[in-house]
Design an enzyme around this catalytic site. Structure first.
Site, PDB file in Angstrom:
ATOM      1  N   LEU A   1      79.509  53.081  83.125  1.00 56.27           N
ATOM      2  CA  LEU A   1      80.157  54.029  84.029  1.00 56.27           C
ATOM      3  C   LEU A   1      81.510  53.468  84.643  1.00 56.27           C
ATOM      4  O   LEU A   1      81.591  53.436  85.708  1.00 56.27           O
ATOM      5  CB  LEU A   1      79.364  54.435  85.392  1.00 56.27           C
ATOM      6  CG  LEU A   1      77.888  55.189  84.849  1.00 56.27           C
ATOM      7  CD1 LEU A   1      76.983  55.492  85.772  1.00 56.27           C
ATOM      8  CD2 LEU A   1      78.521  56.690  84.075  1.00 56.27           C
TER       9      LEU A   1
ATOM     10  N   VAL B   1      85.913  53.040  84.492  1.00 56.92           N
ATOM     11  CA  VAL B   1      86.856  54.183  84.841  1.00 56.92           C
ATOM     12  C   VAL B   1      86.675  55.634  83.717  1.00 56.92           C
ATOM     13  O   VAL B   1      86.465  56.570  84.325  1.00 56.92           O
ATOM     14  CB  VAL B   1      88.042  53.779  84.959  1.00 56.92           C
ATOM     15  CG1 VAL B   1      89.160  54.774  84.981  1.00 56.92           C
ATOM     16  CG2 VAL B   1      88.508  52.580  85.867  1.00 56.92           C
ATOM     17  N   MET B   2      86.765  55.230  82.622  1.00 59.48           N
ATOM     18  CA  MET B   2      86.555  56.059  81.531  1.00 59.48           C
ATOM     19  C   MET B   2      85.185  56.720  81.369  1.00 59.48           C
ATOM     20  O   MET B   2      84.977  58.146  81.494  1.00 59.48           O
ATOM     21  CB  MET B   2      86.773  55.426  79.938  1.00 59.48           C
ATOM     22  CG  MET B   2      88.407  55.190  79.950  1.00 59.48           C
ATOM     23  SD  MET B   2      89.503  56.603  79.815  1.00 59.48           S
ATOM     24  CE  MET B   2      89.110  57.306  78.362  1.00 59.48           C
TER      25      MET B   2
ATOM     26  N   VAL C   1      81.078  51.221  76.538  1.00 63.53           N
ATOM     27  CA  VAL C   1      81.281  49.870  76.804  1.00 63.53           C
ATOM     28  C   VAL C   1      82.003  49.154  76.114  1.00 63.53           C
ATOM     29  O   VAL C   1      82.845  49.849  75.080  1.00 63.53           O
ATOM     30  CB  VAL C   1      79.944  49.167  76.628  1.00 63.53           C
ATOM     31  CG1 VAL C   1      78.673  49.929  77.329  1.00 63.53           C
ATOM     32  CG2 VAL C   1      79.418  49.247  75.253  1.00 63.53           C
TER      33      VAL C   1
ATOM     34  N   ASN D   1      87.259  52.077  71.534  1.00 64.42           N
ATOM     35  CA  ASN D   1      88.133  51.732  70.443  1.00 64.42           C
ATOM     36  C   ASN D   1      87.604  50.629  69.584  1.00 64.42           C
ATOM     37  O   ASN D   1      88.095  49.677  69.463  1.00 64.42           O
ATOM     38  CB  ASN D   1      89.527  51.404  70.900  1.00 64.42           C
ATOM     39  CG  ASN D   1      90.415  52.394  71.464  1.00 64.42           C
ATOM     40  OD1 ASN D   1      90.155  53.574  70.868  1.00 64.42           O
ATOM     41  ND2 ASN D   1      91.096  52.208  72.529  1.00 64.42           N
TER      42      ASN D   1
ATOM     43  N   SER E   1      91.355  59.887  73.530  1.00 56.12           N
ATOM     44  CA  SER E   1      92.476  59.668  73.887  1.00 56.12           C
ATOM     45  C   SER E   1      92.727  60.690  75.250  1.00 56.12           C
ATOM     46  O   SER E   1      92.466  61.787  75.275  1.00 56.12           O
ATOM     47  CB  SER E   1      93.441  60.080  72.696  1.00 56.12           C
ATOM     48  OG  SER E   1      94.879  59.814  73.051  1.00 56.12           O
TER      49      SER E   1
ATOM     50  N   GLY F   1      93.370  58.572  78.337  1.00 53.95           N
ATOM     51  CA  GLY F   1      93.580  57.814  79.276  1.00 53.95           C
ATOM     52  C   GLY F   1      92.398  58.429  80.522  1.00 53.95           C
ATOM     53  O   GLY F   1      91.568  59.170  80.435  1.00 53.95           O
TER      54      GLY F   1
ATOM     55  N   LYS G   1      91.537  57.470  65.308  1.00 54.86           N
ATOM     56  CA  LYS G   1      91.928  56.868  66.639  1.00 54.86           C
ATOM     57  C   LYS G   1      92.694  55.735  66.617  1.00 54.86           C
ATOM     58  O   LYS G   1      93.740  55.539  67.351  1.00 54.86           O
ATOM     59  CB  LYS G   1      90.817  56.683  67.430  1.00 54.86           C
ATOM     60  CG  LYS G   1      90.990  56.303  69.024  1.00 54.86           C
ATOM     61  CD  LYS G   1      91.962  57.181  69.710  1.00 54.86           C
ATOM     62  CE  LYS G   1      92.050  56.904  71.228  1.00 54.86           C
ATOM     63  NZ  LYS G   1      92.495  55.514  71.523  1.00 54.86           N
TER      64      LYS G   1
ATOM     65  N   HIS H   1      96.162  56.562  65.521  1.00 61.46           N
ATOM     66  CA  HIS H   1      96.919  57.435  66.665  1.00 61.46           C
ATOM     67  C   HIS H   1      97.418  56.193  67.498  1.00 61.46           C
ATOM     68  O   HIS H   1      98.543  56.451  68.118  1.00 61.46           O
ATOM     69  CB  HIS H   1      95.633  58.180  67.483  1.00 61.46           C
ATOM     70  CG  HIS H   1      96.183  58.699  68.747  1.00 61.46           C
ATOM     71  ND1 HIS H   1      95.951  57.561  69.741  1.00 61.46           N
ATOM     72  CD2 HIS H   1      96.242  59.835  69.363  1.00 61.46           C
ATOM     73  CE1 HIS H   1      96.338  58.275  71.125  1.00 61.46           C
ATOM     74  NE2 HIS H   1      96.519  59.500  70.666  1.00 61.46           N
ATOM     75  N   ASN H   2      96.671  55.338  68.082  1.00 63.12           N
ATOM     76  CA  ASN H   2      97.288  54.309  68.718  1.00 63.12           C
ATOM     77  C   ASN H   2      98.348  53.453  68.114  1.00 63.12           C
ATOM     78  O   ASN H   2      99.184  52.897  68.904  1.00 63.12           O
ATOM     79  CB  ASN H   2      96.072  53.061  69.049  1.00 63.12           C
ATOM     80  CG  ASN H   2      95.333  53.913  70.112  1.00 63.12           C
ATOM     81  OD1 ASN H   2      95.053  54.921  70.169  1.00 63.12           O
ATOM     82  ND2 ASN H   2      94.360  53.020  70.702  1.00 63.12           N
TER      83      ASN H   2
ATOM     84  N   GLU I   1     101.283  55.572  68.644  1.00 66.25           N
ATOM     85  CA  GLU I   1     101.357  55.346  70.031  1.00 66.25           C
ATOM     86  C   GLU I   1     102.440  54.138  70.346  1.00 66.25           C
ATOM     87  O   GLU I   1     103.314  54.094  71.224  1.00 66.25           O
ATOM     88  CB  GLU I   1     100.400  55.182  70.759  1.00 66.25           C
ATOM     89  CG  GLU I   1     100.527  55.107  72.223  1.00 66.25           C
ATOM     90  CD  GLU I   1      98.996  55.032  73.242  1.00 66.25           C
ATOM     91  OE1 GLU I   1      98.982  53.897  73.874  1.00 66.25           O
ATOM     92  OE2 GLU I   1      98.257  55.784  72.587  1.00 66.25           O
TER      93      GLU I   1
ATOM     94  N   ARG J   1     106.466  43.654  70.692  1.00 67.83           N
ATOM     95  CA  ARG J   1     105.562  43.274  71.953  1.00 67.83           C
ATOM     96  C   ARG J   1     105.143  41.818  71.851  1.00 67.83           C
ATOM     97  O   ARG J   1     105.190  41.097  72.713  1.00 67.83           O
ATOM     98  CB  ARG J   1     104.097  43.978  71.907  1.00 67.83           C
ATOM     99  CG  ARG J   1     104.369  45.499  72.211  1.00 67.83           C
ATOM    100  CD  ARG J   1     102.932  46.139  72.469  1.00 67.83           C
ATOM    101  NE  ARG J   1     103.136  47.438  72.438  1.00 67.83           N
ATOM    102  CZ  ARG J   1     102.148  48.420  73.172  1.00 67.83           C
ATOM    103  NH1 ARG J   1     101.157  47.872  73.450  1.00 67.83           N
ATOM    104  NH2 ARG J   1     102.441  49.684  73.039  1.00 67.83           N
TER     105      ARG J   1
ATOM    106  N   HIS K   1     104.422  36.961  35.444  1.00 66.44           N
ATOM    107  CA  HIS K   1     103.763  38.019  36.004  1.00 66.44           C
ATOM    108  C   HIS K   1     103.913  39.274  35.308  1.00 66.44           C
ATOM    109  O   HIS K   1     103.221  40.374  35.755  1.00 66.44           O
ATOM    110  CB  HIS K   1     103.901  38.365  37.579  1.00 66.44           C
ATOM    111  CG  HIS K   1     103.375  37.099  38.455  1.00 66.44           C
ATOM    112  ND1 HIS K   1     102.317  37.002  38.636  1.00 66.44           N
ATOM    113  CD2 HIS K   1     104.236  36.369  38.993  1.00 66.44           C
ATOM    114  CE1 HIS K   1     102.059  35.906  39.579  1.00 66.44           C
ATOM    115  NE2 HIS K   1     103.150  35.354  39.795  1.00 66.44           N
TER     116      HIS K   1
END
Length: 473
Positions: free
Chosen positions: A14, A16-17, A77, A105, A131, A133, A185, A188-189, A192, A290, A455
Site C-alpha cells: 500500500l 503510493v501506487m 512491491v 515495472n 502507466s 503515475g 510497458k 512504453h517507458n 517516454e 540523462r 568475415h
C-alpha cells in the site's frame, strides 16, 4: 469464525501506487482487502478517510483469508527480489486457480520465469504494466496485462472498471501471454524517455536559441498543444514552466539542477533492442543524455576549456525557428514511436505473443504518460496494415514526415551551429535518413571486416554466389 463477507479483490503493498489503485477499485464497487508490511505506512493508510469497501491488515495470512475464491491479488512491491520473496510467501497460502498480478515495472524475462513457476503449482500469474503515475492509479490508468488468457478473463471485470476511458473504450487489453505485458510497458517507458528528451531539446532550442523566457515558452507551447503535437507530456511541460518558486518568485524550473535520474526501464529497452537487432537510437540517445546530465561537475569544468561556438541567428532563423521546431518535435516523436513499435513487433514474433499494435495505440490514448494525439493516426495505420514494417512508411505518416523534414533539418543544423546539443532530434533524423536510403556505406564496413577478419561478404552483382572472401592485399 468470522461471518464477514470476503473481499472481492486484494492489493498487497500500500505504497503510493498501491493505495491509489486500491481506492480506485473500491470506488468502482468492489470490496478490497489491503496488506502492508510497514506498520507506519499501514497506520497512515488506516488514518485516511475510511472506505467501507477497503479493509487493511499487516498479516499476510489474514489478508489471504479475507479474499473470496478464486482469489485475485495485485502485488505492488518494488521490482526485483521483493517480488520473488512475496511470491514465495504467498504461494503456500494460495489455492489452485488463484491469480497473482505483478503491477510493478518488472523485467519481462523475470515475469516469464515467475509465470511458469506459478503455473507448475496450479496458480496463475499475470505481469501487468501500469502507466499514469499517482493520478492515473487513483482515477484511471492505462493497464498492460500479460499472461494466461483465462487468468486475464478472471481479472477483466476489475481492470476494465478501473482503467482510463476514451471514446474507444477502457484503456486495458490482454496484451499477450508470458511477459508480453511487462515488455510492452518497458518499451512504453523507453518511448517516454525519448519524448521527454525531445521536449527538453525543444525547450533548450527556444530558450538558448531564441532567448525565450519560461513565460514566453508557455505561450508558444500552449498553442502547439492545441494542435497535432498535443500530448500529456507537453501538458506536463507547460505545468512545469508555469510554476513559480514561492521563495524567490522565479520560474521554479530555472532553480532545478540539470541532473536527470532514471529507474532502469530505458536501459532495459536499449539492451533488448541490441539483443533483437532492432535499432532504437532515439531511446538510446535519450538515455545517454540523462547519463551525461549526471556528469555535472565534469561538464562545468569542460565548459571553461571548450567554449561554445560564437554564432548568431540569421534573420530567417529568428523568424522561423519556433515553427521549424514544432515540426521537428512532431516528426521526431513519430520516429520515436516507430522505433518502439518495431521493437514490440520483433519481440512479439520472437516470443510468439501475437501483440496487436493497434490495440496498444488504443489503450495508450488515455491514462498513460505517453498519451498523445498522434496515437489516433498511429492506430489507424496498424489497423489498416497490422504487419506494417515501419510506421514511417505508412500512408498516415510518410507524407507528413516528408513535409516536415526540411524544417527538422534546419533545427538540427541551427542547433549544431549554435552549439546546442540536440541528441534525440539528431539521432531520430539520422534513423529516418538511414531507413529511407536505398544505399548505405556499410558495403565499406563489410569489406573492412573481410579484409582484416575474413568475415566474407555478398556480391551485389552475383547474389547467387552467396558469401565469398577476397584477398584485399
Amino acid at each position: 469464525m468470522s461471518t464477514a463477507k470476503p473481499s472481492q479483490f486484494g492489493v498487497a503493498g500500500l505504497g503510493v501506487m498501491g493505495v491509489n489503485l486500491a481506492l480506485n477499485i473500491a470506488d468502482h464497487g468492489f470490496s478490497v482487502a489491503g496488506w502492508e508490511f510497514s506498520p507506519k505506512r499501514l497506520a497512515a493508510v488506516q488514518a485516511e478517510k475510511p472506505y467501507e469497501r477497503l479493509k487493511t491488515t499487516g498479516s499476510l495470512e489474514e489478508f489471504v483469508g479475507m479474499l473470496e475464491r478464486p482469489r485475485r491479488i495485485l502485488l505492488m512491491v518494488t521490482a526485483g527480489d521483493p517480488v520473488d520473496q512475496m511470491m514465495d510467501r504467498l504461494a503456500p497460502l494460495l489455492s489452485p486457480g488463484d491469480v497473482l498480478i505483478d503491477g510493478g515495472n518488472s523485467w519481462f524475462q523475470d515475469t516469464q520465469r515467475r509465470e511458469k513457476a506459478y503455473r507448475e503449482k496450479g496458480l496463475r500469474f499475470i505481469g501487468m504494466g501500469v502507466s499514469g503515475g499517482e493520478e492515473g492509479a487513483r482515477h484511471g490508468p492505462s493497464l498492460m496485462p500479460g499472461g494466461p488468457a483465462e487468468a486475464y478473463e478472471h481479472i477483466r471485470p476489475v481492470v476494465e472498471a478501473i482503467a482510463a476511458k476514451t471514446d474507444q473504450g477502457a484503456c486495458v487489453t490482454h496484451v499477450g501471454p508470458g511477459g508480453a505485458g511487462h515488455f510492452v510497458k518497458m518499451v512504453h517507458n523507453g518511448i517516454e524517455y525519448a519524448d521527454m528528451q525531445l521536449l527538453a531539446e525543444t525547450y533548450d532550442v527556444l530558450r538558448r536559441g531564441l532567448g525565450l523566457s519560461p513565460d514566453a515558452l508557455v505561450n508558444t507551447l500552449a498553442e502547439w498543444n492545441e494542435g497535432i503535437s498535443g500530448s500529456f507530456l507537453l501538458e506536463t511541460t507547460l505545468q512545469v514552466l508555469r510554476k513559480k518558486d514561492p521563495e524567490t518568485g522565479k520560474p521554479l524550473v530555472d532553480l532545478v539542477l540539470d541532473k536527470a535520474g532514471q529507474k532502469g526501464t530505458g536501459k532495459w529497452t536499449v539492451q533488448v533492442s541490441l539483443d533483437l537487432g532492432v535499432p532504437v537510437p532515439s531511446i538510446a540517445s535519450a538515455l545517454d543524455a540523462r547519463n551525461l546530465s549526471a556528469m555535472k561537475d565534469e561538464r562545468v569544468a569542460a565548459s571553461a576549456k571548450l567554449p561554445a561556438p560564437q554564432a548568431a541567428l540569421t534573420d530567417e532563423e529568428k523568424q522561423h525557428l519556433a515553427a521549424w521546431t514544432h515540426d521537428a518535435l512532431y516528426a521526431a516523436r513519430v520516429v520515436t514511436y516507430a522505433q518502439g513499435m518495431r521493437l514490440i513487433q520483433a519481440a512479439s514474433k520472437e516470443y510468439q505473443w501475437n501483440v496487436s499494435l493497434a490495440e496498444l495505440a488504443r489503450i495508450w490514448r488515455g491514462g498513460c504518460i505517453i498519451r498523445a494525439k498522434l496515437l489516433t493516426p498511429l492506430r489507424e495505420a496498424f489497423t489498416q496494415q497490422p504487419d506494417l514494417p515501419n510506421l514511417v512508411v505508412s500512408e498516415a505518416f510518410a507524407p507528413v514526415l516528408t513535409r516536415m523534414a526540411p524544417a527538422w533539418r534546419r533545427v538540427v543544423g541551427t542547433a549544431t551551429r549554435l552549439g546546442i546539443p540536440v541528441p534525440v532530434f539528431s539521432s531520430s533524423l539520422a534513423y529516418l535518413d538511414s531507413y529511407r536510403s536505398a544505399e548505405l556505406p556499410q558495403n565499406l564496413t563489410q569489406a573492412q571486416r573481410d579484409a582484416f577478419g575474413a568475415h566474407t561478404y555478398q556480391r551485389r552483382d552475383r547474389p547467387e554466389a552467396g558469401f565469398v572472401h577476397s584477398d584485399w592485399s
